[in-house]
Scaffold this active site. Structure first.
Site, PDB file in Angstrom:
ATOM      1  N   VAL A   1      38.444  37.638  38.623  1.00 40.44           N
ATOM      2  CA  VAL A   1      39.496  37.238  39.559  1.00 40.44           C
ATOM      3  C   VAL A   1      40.688  38.155  39.353  1.00 40.44           C
ATOM      4  O   VAL A   1      41.144  38.341  38.230  1.00 40.44           O
ATOM      5  CB  VAL A   1      39.938  35.776  39.331  1.00 40.44           C
ATOM      6  CG1 VAL A   1      41.001  35.380  40.350  1.00 40.44           C
ATOM      7  CG2 VAL A   1      38.751  34.838  39.430  1.00 40.44           C
TER       8      VAL A   1
ATOM      9  N   GLU B   1      35.375  47.413  53.778  1.00 40.53           N
ATOM     10  CA  GLU B   1      33.990  47.813  54.023  1.00 40.53           C
ATOM     11  C   GLU B   1      33.775  48.019  55.521  1.00 40.53           C
ATOM     12  O   GLU B   1      34.555  47.553  56.341  1.00 40.53           O
ATOM     13  CB  GLU B   1      33.035  46.687  53.574  1.00 40.53           C
ATOM     14  CG  GLU B   1      33.310  46.125  52.219  1.00 40.53           C
ATOM     15  CD  GLU B   1      32.504  46.808  51.135  1.00 40.53           C
ATOM     16  OE1 GLU B   1      31.494  47.454  51.477  1.00 40.53           O
ATOM     17  OE2 GLU B   1      32.904  46.725  49.961  1.00 40.53           O
TER      18      GLU B   1
ATOM     19  N   LYS C   1      36.955  33.509  44.467  1.00 45.37           N
ATOM     20  CA  LYS C   1      37.952  33.597  43.399  1.00 45.37           C
ATOM     21  C   LYS C   1      38.736  32.290  43.274  1.00 45.37           C
ATOM     22  O   LYS C   1      39.079  31.856  42.171  1.00 45.37           O
ATOM     23  CB  LYS C   1      38.888  34.770  43.663  1.00 45.37           C
ATOM     24  CG  LYS C   1      38.156  36.120  43.568  1.00 45.37           C
ATOM     25  CD  LYS C   1      38.977  37.238  44.191  1.00 45.37           C
ATOM     26  CE  LYS C   1      38.276  38.583  44.035  1.00 45.37           C
ATOM     27  NZ  LYS C   1      38.936  39.636  44.862  1.00 45.37           N
TER      28      LYS C   1
ATOM     29  N   ASP D   1      35.489  36.361  49.988  1.00 49.24           N
ATOM     30  CA  ASP D   1      35.815  36.901  48.665  1.00 49.24           C
ATOM     31  C   ASP D   1      36.907  36.064  47.995  1.00 49.24           C
ATOM     32  O   ASP D   1      36.792  35.681  46.831  1.00 49.24           O
ATOM     33  CB  ASP D   1      36.276  38.365  48.830  1.00 49.24           C
ATOM     34  CG  ASP D   1      36.801  38.966  47.543  1.00 49.24           C
ATOM     35  OD1 ASP D   1      35.983  39.412  46.726  1.00 49.24           O
ATOM     36  OD2 ASP D   1      38.041  38.997  47.361  1.00 49.24           O
TER      37      ASP D   1
ATOM     38  N   ILE E   1      44.403  42.056  36.361  1.00 48.08           N
ATOM     39  CA  ILE E   1      45.501  41.173  35.959  1.00 48.08           C
ATOM     40  C   ILE E   1      45.052  40.214  34.862  1.00 48.08           C
ATOM     41  O   ILE E   1      44.061  39.515  35.037  1.00 48.08           O
ATOM     42  CB  ILE E   1      46.023  40.357  37.161  1.00 48.08           C
ATOM     43  CG1 ILE E   1      46.392  41.285  38.313  1.00 48.08           C
ATOM     44  CG2 ILE E   1      47.200  39.499  36.751  1.00 48.08           C
ATOM     45  CD1 ILE E   1      46.806  40.550  39.580  1.00 48.08           C
TER      46      ILE E   1
ATOM     47  N   GLY F   1      41.018  41.310  39.391  1.00 51.33           N
ATOM     48  CA  GLY F   1      40.688  42.539  38.660  1.00 51.33           C
ATOM     49  C   GLY F   1      41.394  42.745  37.341  1.00 51.33           C
ATOM     50  O   GLY F   1      41.074  42.109  36.337  1.00 51.33           O
TER      51      GLY F   1
ATOM     52  N   ALA G   1      22.235  50.612  31.704  1.00 45.89           N
ATOM     53  CA  ALA G   1      21.159  50.410  32.679  1.00 45.89           C
ATOM     54  C   ALA G   1      21.636  50.848  34.059  1.00 45.89           C
ATOM     55  O   ALA G   1      22.671  50.370  34.540  1.00 45.89           O
ATOM     56  CB  ALA G   1      20.737  48.943  32.711  1.00 45.89           C
TER      57      ALA G   1
ATOM     58  N   VAL H   1      32.635  49.885  38.546  1.00 47.13           N
ATOM     59  CA  VAL H   1      33.191  49.294  37.322  1.00 47.13           C
ATOM     60  C   VAL H   1      32.378  49.702  36.093  1.00 47.13           C
ATOM     61  O   VAL H   1      32.937  50.150  35.089  1.00 47.13           O
ATOM     62  CB  VAL H   1      33.250  47.752  37.443  1.00 47.13           C
ATOM     63  CG1 VAL H   1      33.697  47.122  36.134  1.00 47.13           C
ATOM     64  CG2 VAL H   1      34.173  47.352  38.591  1.00 47.13           C
TER      65      VAL H   1
ATOM     66  N   GLU I   1      37.351  37.878  32.545  1.00 47.89           N
ATOM     67  CA  GLU I   1      38.731  38.168  32.946  1.00 47.89           C
ATOM     68  C   GLU I   1      38.794  38.951  34.253  1.00 47.89           C
ATOM     69  O   GLU I   1      39.678  38.742  35.088  1.00 47.89           O
ATOM     70  CB  GLU I   1      39.425  38.942  31.822  1.00 47.89           C
ATOM     71  CG  GLU I   1      40.865  39.306  32.078  1.00 47.89           C
ATOM     72  CD  GLU I   1      41.764  38.084  32.230  1.00 47.89           C
ATOM     73  OE1 GLU I   1      42.063  37.736  33.380  1.00 47.89           O
ATOM     74  OE2 GLU I   1      42.145  37.483  31.215  1.00 47.89           O
TER      75      GLU I   1
END
Lengths: 431, 431
Positions: free
Chosen positions: B135, B193, B208, B204, B139, B137, B46, B17, B132
């Site tokens: 949760v 994964e 959320k 996960d 949307i 991504g 960074a 990201v 934003e």
């Protein structure tokens, strides 16, 4: 601690939306304050007929039949226009903005006609002009486009933005109804007006398409810029054929822009979309808007496109936004619109579904195929069904220029062997 | 006219990201300014490993491996945290907020764990903390909940918020794959994964769900408050049976509140939903959140839940929001969260799908039906399939209390004639 002073709201119009909003403002004041910290007060409500009995307990002096007095009332902080139509709504909104009051409206007709003028007046006055409910009623759409996607290059928007036509098409697809029967049913249920023209011929969707294109692409697109075709020519056969091939027929409002700051193409017409496409699952009178962007990929926003309470909920969200901005001392972000550059329909491309009734005799297919070939329209699939002395031919083309396809239709209509050419339906493929 | 000074962004982390965001900030500066009037500048980035070659042309001094120096850098106006995990992300965000810098983060794990602490720090510093992308991504979800629906009483949120499990369930439903095969395929495609526990066991989604419940209901719900079941016990038979009855199996994050300011119920588990429900059409690795509110009715927001560029697009929307608010001189609206009141799972109600393998002999159905009856769980439908000496019984119940259903399962497991009891799947009906 002293309670903060309320934000005083003046509502113009007490119909479906205005009435539902007035009720929310009266009944939910405490709950709204608990959630948002903002105390809203219904200060004035302008109605057409003062003598009508109303179920709301309103403070004395709240009700008036003089809408003009509300927009200039110093006891009103925010004006909600829920009258509809172009005039007197336009004049009232301009007066309110000139008086320094933020305005919330759900008036798609006015925005699609005079949006640029209103946005300029709001910018000049330094106040908010918010209109979340004007397109796709209750669906949060304008705010996500203006804020969440502010940094995103939108490439295409495809929307089911008219609940009446979506209800009719759903009944035709799922109940096997004819167009006429489905329309009658929609009228009985109150989804369609007695004169359904504005819905079924796509005028309502075209106004919303203009607003969507304006916000997504930052250009002043007006309703007159939108190519418009309705659903009255869609037959039960078309829908059955689409189903067999894995498509669903929807009335779509489509706005596209190939290049940043380039021409936009805006149109409303029936389209076949793959049955696995998220828009295909939008049934009954629901609305949805599918957005494609460079980085964000595909988004869809779904919900109620009409109805007093859902629309009033979206208006209330705008009122709270305007109230927050009033307290914060300045308006939110306003759209800066450039002059529109609209690509004319004949220059767009699509795949096409087209049917025709032909005489069932040797040489007909050659003549028909020849008409396609001469216009350079390539055929992707063909199916022929015998009907006694006649036959129905159903074609799906590869991607072709709209101008070529229209010329091809002209050629087909002139062929002796062709009795009638059915409605053209654009075919949208997943990328 | 002098160009306005740029808003300087410090990005912590250059992974999936952070890297995509850095690229958008470098490549799209001019386009973003044209659309929004805001000039963004990637001031500091960074990274973990300075020696790694990067495809971006960055100004000298931009790159650092000392994230702490970015959050206190006076040349940074807005901090984006894209490191993930709880520490050092938490400490860095708190330092940035203390230094008066707005922070944008997509860190669901941290927010579900320490959200309340971070929101308080942001409020104390009077700056924005935006999330934003944490949760679902790309949307637009948090902003619509906080702003468009600010005046709305939300009653229920149901979300497909984990793309990996939705991909697995889609492959099982559409390709007839077993759970194991679908998982392997997801791993090969990079959707899952190598250790898939966080996705397939619902961790996960639970993080959320906690964030969604917090924002929708204004309470500090944390991941530990969320009842959690994954999809590893869902079988191909369950999915086939669901299909035959007109249902689709999805892993849902559900947050409900029956009364304003009352208890909230938050859970993640597989559920059967009617195949006509909009969530049923959410396929592959897409996410969607279905929202029900008092006035607004039903809404659904659909899109990419993960991926560098889609998530970075949502982060960029937040950065522009924070930049706008910086220019306007104050933060946007922040959530004020009350202490959470979470209703324990045993007190919730649902319909249930449950299967069991039983000996195929007289009296078994009576014994099984007796177990349901003794716990007061009413049976809606039953189907029995012979399997040699054994049989499989499939039940769907009417609405029952979770506690009663769990006690019923205990009873069933103790019956001699019952070999195994399969996984419980909640059944959600359209209202």
């Amino acid at each position: 601690m002293q309670a903060p002073s309320p934000v005083r709201v003046g509502v113009l119009g007490a119909g479906n939306v205005g009435g539902a909003l007035a009720r929310l403002l009266v009944d939910d004041t405490a709950a709204i304050e608990a959630r948002t910290g903002l105390r809203l007060e219904l200060a004035r409500l302008a109605v057409r007929d003062l003598s009508r009995r109303r179920p709301l307990a309103l403070p004395p002096g709240c009700l008036t039949d003089d809408a003009g007095s509300v927009v200039t009332d110093s006891g009103v902080d925010i004006v909600v226009e829920a009258i509809g139509g172009v005039e007197p709504a336009r004049t009232l909104i301009l007066e309110a903005l000139k008086a320094g009051k933020p305005v919330v409206t759900a008036n798609k007709e006015l925005l699609a006609d005079a949006g640029a003028e209103l946005f300029e007046a709001a910018a000049a006055a330094g106040v908010d002009l918010l209109f979340e409910a004007a397109v796709a009623g209750a669906i949060p759409l304008i705010r996500p486009l203006r804020e969440s996607l502010a940094g995103e290059r939108i490439t295409r928007i495809m929307g089911i933005v008219n609940g009446t036509t979506n209800y009719i098409l759903t009944r035709m697809a799922e109940g096997g109804a004819t167009y006429g029967d489905a329309l009658s049913e929609a009228q009985e249920l109150g989804y369609a007006e007695r004169d359904p023209t504005a819905d079924v011929e796509g005028f309502d969707a075209a106004a919303k398409a203009a607003i969507l294109a304006s916000i997504a692409f930052g250009q002043t697109v007006v309703a007159g810029d939108v190519h418009r075709e309705g659903i009255s020519a869609v037959t039960a056969d078309d829908i059955a054929f689409a189903h067999r091939l894995g498509y669903v027929v929807k009335l779509l409002a489509i706005a596209e822009q190939d290049e940043p700051e380039g021409e936009v193409a805006v149109r409303v017409h029936p389209a076949m979309i793959p049955s696995t496409h998220p828009l295909a699952a939008v049934r009954d009178s629901f609305n949805a808007v599918f957005i494609e962007g460079d980085a964000v990929g595909e988004l869809m926003l779904y919900g109620r496109g009409a109805g007093g309470r859902p629309t009033a909920s979206a208006v209330l969200g705008d009122v709270l936004d305007a109230a927050h901005n009033l307290r914060a001392g300045g308006p939110g972000r306003a759209p800066a619109l450039a002059r529109s550059q609209v690509r004319p329909m004949p220059e767009l491309t699509s795949q096409y579904y087209v049917t025709m009734e032909v005489e069932d005799r040797p040489g007909v297919l050659a003549a028909v195929a020849g008409a396609f070939a001469e216009e350079g329209v390539s055929i992707r699939s063909m199916e022929q069904v015998g009907l006694g002395d006649e036959a129905r031919m159903v074609f799906i083309t590869h991607t072709a220029l709209e101008r070529a396809m229209q010329q091809c239709l002209e050629r087909l209509r002139r062929l002796d062997a062709v009795e009638t050419v059915g409605g053209l339906i654009r075919v949208i493929e997943d990328d």
